[in-house]
Design an enzyme around this catalytic site. Structure first.
Site, PDB file in Angstrom:
ATOM      1  N   LYS A 240      42.878   0.947 -72.586  1.00  0.00           N
ATOM      2  CA  LYS A 240      42.867   1.981 -73.623  1.00  0.00           C
ATOM      3  C   LYS A 240      43.848   3.075 -73.240  1.00  0.00           C
ATOM      4  O   LYS A 240      43.942   3.437 -72.065  1.00  0.00           O
ATOM      5  CB  LYS A 240      41.463   2.589 -73.727  1.00  0.00           C
ATOM      6  CG  LYS A 240      40.386   1.555 -73.993  1.00  0.00           C
ATOM      7  CD  LYS A 240      39.015   2.073 -73.580  1.00  0.00           C
ATOM      8  CE  LYS A 240      37.963   0.977 -73.715  1.00  0.00           C
ATOM      9  NZ  LYS A 240      36.687   1.384 -73.090  1.00  0.00           N
ATOM     10  N   GLU A 278      29.783  -1.476 -75.772  1.00  0.00           N
ATOM     11  CA  GLU A 278      31.028  -1.671 -76.517  1.00  0.00           C
ATOM     12  C   GLU A 278      30.863  -2.717 -77.595  1.00  0.00           C
ATOM     13  O   GLU A 278      30.268  -3.766 -77.367  1.00  0.00           O
ATOM     14  CB  GLU A 278      32.147  -2.084 -75.551  1.00  0.00           C
ATOM     15  CG  GLU A 278      32.412  -1.037 -74.456  1.00  0.00           C
ATOM     16  CD  GLU A 278      33.679  -1.319 -73.678  1.00  0.00           C
ATOM     17  OE1 GLU A 278      34.204  -2.448 -73.740  1.00  0.00           O
ATOM     18  OE2 GLU A 278      34.166  -0.382 -73.000  1.00  0.00           O
ATOM     19  N   ASN A 293      29.012  -1.386 -70.240  1.00  0.00           N
ATOM     20  CA  ASN A 293      29.478  -0.868 -68.967  1.00  0.00           C
ATOM     21  C   ASN A 293      28.422   0.034 -68.371  1.00  0.00           C
ATOM     22  O   ASN A 293      28.018   1.024 -68.963  1.00  0.00           O
ATOM     23  CB  ASN A 293      30.779  -0.100 -69.151  1.00  0.00           C
ATOM     24  CG  ASN A 293      31.892  -1.003 -69.661  1.00  0.00           C
ATOM     25  OD1 ASN A 293      32.012  -2.142 -69.227  1.00  0.00           O
ATOM     26  ND2 ASN A 293      32.650  -0.516 -70.608  1.00  0.00           N
ATOM     27  N   ARG A 295      28.075   2.329 -66.208  1.00  0.00           N
ATOM     28  CA  ARG A 295      28.646   3.409 -65.399  1.00  0.00           C
ATOM     29  C   ARG A 295      29.167   4.480 -66.343  1.00  0.00           C
ATOM     30  O   ARG A 295      29.162   4.300 -67.558  1.00  0.00           O
ATOM     31  CB  ARG A 295      29.809   2.868 -64.595  1.00  0.00           C
ATOM     32  CG  ARG A 295      30.801   2.133 -65.505  1.00  0.00           C
ATOM     33  CD  ARG A 295      32.038   1.706 -64.792  1.00  0.00           C
ATOM     34  NE  ARG A 295      32.819   0.769 -65.588  1.00  0.00           N
ATOM     35  CZ  ARG A 295      33.655   1.099 -66.540  1.00  0.00           C
ATOM     36  NH1 ARG A 295      33.802   2.367 -66.895  1.00  0.00           N
ATOM     37  NH2 ARG A 295      34.352   0.170 -67.179  1.00  0.00           N
TER      38      ARG A 295
END
Lengths: 494, 172, 535
Positions: A240, A278, A293, A295
């Site tokens: 990204k 996501e 994810n 984290r």
């Protein structure tokens, strides 16, 4: 808020995220320990730390990946908690387990959550069995005939992927059903060559998908809330480079739907601490789980700007056992935030990473501009680590104003000594499609021609050449100065 | 003083002429390619900010120099220009018969397919390098014999480092 | 310092006649120089291109700093020798600037007879190296020569100042600490192999350069061995195996860039200490010289008008103006350097010789270089003058002039006959540089007198043999002798024989002297003992 139980946090990471975490620690009155490889000795992160521990490894990256390094650093400094940042050991379940054994708090989810969501196949089947939306897919387990049948059932367009693979390799798009068999053959061949395993699976290929993710927070008492979504479709090399919130053009209903789904998924896994779910959003508003994810993410600042919530602080509080003492309805998102990732790379040459020295490193400032930075002027950029230099986050009332502010901030960002994507980002932000919110993960290749570096006028070329010549030592060195007579006679032949 | 300067992979011949004594005390003339020389003036402060003037045109700039590379912020964009050493320039112009294979980007050597003395054909893979998790294969630029492999597996290198050298060819 | 007051009338018929005459001479000079430098048969140029070679002047232009002058010496050497087939003696010498340093270029012109060494080529090379020694000029050799021109070997091999002197001079340059860089872009055979080998830095171009005492044909003839030039003594052989060369490069361009890099590392020389001030262009137009110089060597003009178009600001402090007025002595500045000028304004008498002698002593003690402007038919003859000691006074002038320690520069601006040439620092007197104007003449005595004498001798000889000569025949003999004499007394013959360092356009005199003086000052000079003056 309660007093902290955690007194000293060791940050097992490097660069700007360390500075970011230290800022929150400072606000909370908690001491911060930073581990560092000698190559990072000069960095702002190390300068900012309350305590530092030097670590080593076969390569700089290996140093930060060594569980033993971290554990012994904790023991040396008496740190009672570790924040893993993102990357490195952040999603390493073994590491989380080891810390638990040593009775050191891991500021993140449980090892079980990490294990579940870290394995892509496990994560997919978990979602499948719980009825969460997934892009239709089939594996090749039941023989070639069955595979082809099921593929035809899913319908084109299809994406054939290597089961053991990643990084964009061994992926083939099939748009016509006639090409299916041959594509599968080629994909198997590549899978074998790149990953040593010819297993492939097929997935519905979403044309021009958008990458939408949701920030979730769960405490240790089962409460899970979301802090809104982020749009992360502008990517190059599967990385990204621009993220924003809120995602442009989403209906409130769709937004709430996606966020609620994310919360459900997190709740179902008993998720604790900060995480991001996501999704791929198709043009027809269907969305599919991509991955989770476990984290904090690079792009967390945009969420912080619009909600006013310090996510790192929340992570620490949750880790030491505090409950989330506000409700979902208390979370309100105001205005628009955009994050630009500044990379040391050559945008004109396939975005290949660049190296050099930061001879000039001017970062922007002012109202609505936040810079999460891991470098300072004079530092050397090597190929040892990921080439991200800093994150520029802008905030404004609405998207058009945020874009304008972002462009202005880039105008005031001057980095000399290493190639960066500053000019490229400016062109991207100025592109009409981006400004209209028409983003998808294929944006960059789609508009490659528009985004290419514009050519220079003769006047500009002349001025640049003149400046370069006069500042170069050969041109000005008195050692090569012409004797006076010859200089005044000039170019003469007898 | 004359040098080739590289801007966006285009080479420009730039000559600085002194016009000393008499009327023009210490002022310099700059000639780009074979165009008419113009008076030129560069005035920057200690942070590298200032103006460049060439003939009747000028613009404000911020610049920094490292070795032969000049980094300039001008026209709201950032550029890097390289002043090319004349010997290297002359050597590079020996029409594409060069036997040097240089690293296209910084990285690490992952795999080596040749040893000194091997005969290779144009396009044959000689070495695999890795940078930022991307694999790139370095191929032979022409037919020839491998004269030297400069790095070992696992070694890191910067952009433009010579990785493999092919032996000089026979009589041109 | 006061300026010379010019009294030239540019509108006068005399001025315009002279102007037309001299411009025509200059145009011829430029055309002849252009032909000598550039016009070659196509097949010779094609041959070089096929061999991947640049032409000699292309090489020189790549070598020299942009925006700098190149003073080429003796462009028209050998123009009246070898039937005119060896322009410039197939060699280019000149003073130029490389990376800010004054250097001497010595380059074979391989577009002429493959760059072979003719007797005059050798003479030019020896003279050029002498200039390098006397003025401490680093030398850049661009070696590309086929070898000695065998048919004329007896004129270039054995004598003291023949080819051996080239290598002797190179060795002297080395001992004196004057640097030499050689770039071998063709063959350096036999003796020629020593040129790069005696240089401090030797570069050979792969594929075209070769250094060997005996070339492939000689080797084959001597021992039957079959070997190519490259295998025998090519770039890699000498740069890697024998160590005879220091660098091997892939192209002429790379070699030239390497020469530049090497020269760029030389220290800038210290100039000899000579008074300096701010330079100033002459007040008068230098092209007026064309109208000042007469179209007849016997016609008089005021030498001060010439001086006014050479020196800074046309300023000149004349010394002892009222005494010995047939010679003009004085001080001025050239491109800022303090200089003295001695110029003839007629025949030399005792008083003019004495004035010169006294003046030169001042210049020597006060470190002022001297420019000699020669326009001299000789010393005055006759009983009164002999009794007055004209021979003695001429000898004093010669004694002091010869033993001068300051640099001397000589320009032949008109006639130069007899002992006057010697006293006024002719070729034998070690002027650092000596140039001729196109109209100049040089011989032991004026043509008229000489031709008369020679004709008389010839006729007497014929008469003694018993022949009777008609008046028409007498005239023909006279004309033949005159033609031959005039030819050998002209500037073109002088430059062909290398009696000068080149013919120059009078309007260029200031620039040429400026470059020459700058070069000359690279050598420090000290006062040394003088000879005995016969009083």
């Amino acid at each position: 808020m309660q007093d902290t139980i955690i007194k000293k946090v060791l940050i097992a990471n490097r660069g700007e995220i360390v500075c970011r975490i230290l800022r929150s620690l400072r606000n909370m009155g908690i001491s911060g320990v930073v581990v560092y490889h000698p190559i990072d000795a000069d960095s702002p992160a190390v300068q900012m730390a309350d305590e530092t521990v030097e670590i080593d490894g076969d390569t700089p990256v290996a140093a930060y990946l060594s569980v033993e390094n971290i554990i012994s650093a904790c023991q040396k400094t008496g740190a009672d908690a570790v924040h893993p940042g993102f990357g490195f050991l952040a999603e390493n379940a073994e590491f989380a387990k080891r810390l638990a054994e040593e009775e050191i708090l891991f500021i993140g989810p449980s090892p079980e959550s990490i294990e579940l969501m870290g394995d892509k196949i496990k994560a997919r089947s978990f979602c499948l069995s719980n009825g969460f939306p997934l892009a239709p897919a089939i594996s090749g387990d039941e023989g070639e005939e069955s595979f082809l049948d099921q593929a035809r059932q899913i319908g084109v367009p299809l994406l054939i992927k290597a089961a053991a693979g990643g990084g964009g390799k061994g992926m083939h798009i099939v748009r016509e059903i006639e090409d299916l068999e041959q594509a599968i053959g080629i994909a198997r061949g590549e899978a074998l060559r790149f990953f040593g395993n010819d297993a492939v699976y097929a997935e519905r290929y979403v044309e021009q998908p958008r990458h939408i993710e949701v920030q979730v927070l769960g405490d240790n008492y089962g409460k899970v809330i979301h802090l809104g979504e982020r749009e992360c479709s502008i990517q190059r090399r599967f990385q990204k480079i621009i993220e924003e919130t809120p995602a442009p053009g989403l209906s409130n209903e769709l937004r709430e739907n996606i966020c609620a789904t994310a919360v459900e998924i997190a709740e179902k896994t008993g998720y604790q601490n900060a995480g991001t779910v996501e999704f791929l959003l198709a043009p027809n508003d269907e969305f599919y789980f991509l991955e989770m994810n476990t984290r904090i993410q690079v792009e967390h600042p945009v969420t912080e700007m619009v909600t006013g919530i310090d996510i790192v602080e929340m992570q620490i509080r949750i880790a030491q056992g505090e409950a989330i003492n506000f409700s979902q309805t208390d979370v309100c998102s105001k205005g628009h935030a955009i994050e630009l990732r500044l990379y040391a790379e050559d945008s004109e040459n396939d975005f290949l990473p660049a190296t050099g020295t930061l001879l000039v490193y001017d970062m922007p400032g002012g109202e609505g501009v936040r810079v999460d930075n891991g470098f300072r002027e004079g530092m050397t950029i090597t190929s040892a680590f990921d080439p991200m230099l800093a994150k520029l986050i802008v905030y404004a009332q609405d998207r058009p104003k945020a874009i304008e502010r972002a462009i202005k901030a880039l105008d005031h960002t001057i980095v000399l000594g290493v190639s960066t994507n500053i000019d490229y980002l400016k062109r991207l932000l100025s592109h009409s499609a981006y400004q209209a919110g028409l983003v998808n993960t294929g944006f960059i290749p789609q508009y490659a021609n528009d985004l290419a570096s514009p050519s220079l006028s003769d006047k500009q070329i002349n001025l640049l050449l003149a400046a370069a010549a006069l500042s170069n030592r050969d041109f000005s060195d008195p050692a090569f100065k012409l004797p006076e007579i010859h200089a005044s006679i000039g170019n003469w032949r007898n | 003083m004359r040098r080739q300067i590289d801007l966006h992979n285009n080479h420009f011949e730039v000559t600085v002429l002194e016009k000393s004594g008499f009327e023009r005390f210490g002022k310099k003339l700059l000639q780009i390619e074979k165009n008419a020389p113009q008076f030129v003036d560069l005035a920057v402060n200690e942070t590298g900010e200032g103006t460049i003037q060439f003939g009747k045109q000028s613009t404000s700039i911020k610049m920094a120099v490292k070795g032969e590379t000049v980094f300039i912020h001008a026209f709201n964009r950032i550029f890097s220009l390289n002043i090319i050493d004349p010997i290297e320039h002359a050597a590079s112009k020996v029409g594409g018969r060069s036997g040097l294979s240089r690293a296209p980007m910084p990285g690490t050597v992952v795999d080596i397919n040749v040893v000194e003395g091997d005969q290779v054909k144009k396009g044959e893979p000689m070495m695999t390098i890795e940078s930022m998790k991307m694999l790139t294969v370095i191929k032979a630029p022409r037919d020839g014999e491998v004269a030297q492999v400069h790095l070992e597996s696992g070694q890191t290198f910067e952009k433009n480092r010579v990785l493999v050298t092919l032996a000089e060819e026979e009589e041109l | 310092m006061r300026r010379i007051q010019s009294s030239i009338d540019v509108q006068s018929t005399e001025f315009r006649t002279h102007d037309r005459y001299n411009r025509k001479l200059v145009k011829k000079l430029r055309d002849d120089q252009h032909k000598a430098r550039y016009i070659r048969p196509d097949r010779d140029i094609d041959r070089l291109r096929r061999q991947n070679k640049l032409l000699v002047r292309e090489r020189i232009e790549l070598l020299l700093d942009p925006g700098t002058p190149f003073l080429e010496l003796s462009t028209l050497a050998a123009n009246m020798a070898y039937d005119g087939t060896v322009p410039g003696a197939a060699f280019v010498s000149g003073i130029g600037i490389v990376n800010g340093r004054e250097i001497m270029v010595m380059a074979s012109d391989s577009s002429i007879k493959g760059g072979a060494w003719y007797p005059l080529t050798v003479k030019k090379m020896v003279r050029t190296l002498d200039i390098a020694i006397e003025n401490r000029l680093p030398v850049i050799h661009l070696v590309d020569a086929a070898g000695a021109f065998l048919p004329l070997q007896s004129y270039l091999f054995a004598d003291k100042y023949h080819a051996g002197r080239i290598f002797r001079n190179q060795c002297r340059l080395s001992a004196l600490g004057i640097k030499q860089v050689a770039l071998v872009l063709g063959h350096a055979t036999a003796g020629g192999a020593y040129v790069p080998t005696l240089s401090d830095y030797s570069i050979i171009v792969r594929g075209t350069g070769g250094v060997f005492l005996g070339g492939p044909p000689l080797v084959k003839a001597a021992t039957g061995e079959d070997v190519t030039a490259d295998e025998l003594g090519g770039a890699d052989v000498h740069a890697s195996i024998s160590g005879t060369a220091d660098y091997a490069v892939n192209s002429e361009q790379e070699g030239i860039a390497l020469v530049r890099e090497i020269v760029g590392g030389f220290p800038q020389p210290q100039k000899a200490a000579v008074e300096r001030r701010e330079p100033e262009e002459p007040y008068y137009n230098v092209e007026e010289l064309y109208g000042i110089i007469p179209d007849d060597v016997k016609k008089q003009f005021d030498i001060r008008e010439v001086i006014a178009r050479i020196l800074d600001g046309s300023r000149f402090h004349e010394f002892k103006p009222d005494y010995g007025s047939t010679v003009v002595c004085g001080f001025g500045y050239l491109y800022g350097w303090s200089v003295a000028v001695i110029g003839n304004n007629g025949v030399l008498f005792s008083d003019s010789a004495q004035k010169c002698t006294q003046f030169m002593q001042i210049c020597n003690r006060d470190r002022i270089p001297i420019i000699f402007l020669q326009n001299i038919t000789g010393f005055m003859v006759g009983k009164d003058y002999e009794h007055g000691g004209i021979t003695k006074d001429g000898s004093k002038m010669l004694m002091v002039q010869t033993n001068l320690d300051v640099p001397k520069l000589t320009i032949m601006i008109n006639g130069s006959f007899g002992a006057g040439n010697y006293a006024m620092c002719g070729r034998a007197y070690d002027a650092r540089f000596l140039f001729s104007w196109p109209n100049s003449q040089i011989s032991v005595m004026g043509a008229e007198q000489a031709v008369k004498t020679l004709t008389h001798i010839r006729l007497n000889a014929l008469k003694r043999k018993g022949s009777s000569i008609s008046e028409v025949e007498e005239k023909r003999i006279n004309d033949d002798i005159a033609k031959d004499y005039m030819e050998k007394a002209g500037a073109y013959y002088s430059t062909s024989q290398m009696w000068d360092d080149g013919i120059i356009d009078p309007a260029d005199t200031r620039k040429v002297l400026g470059i020459a003086l700058s070069t000359a000052l690279n050598k420090e000079f000290k006062e040394t003992a003088n000879g005995i003056l016969r009083m």
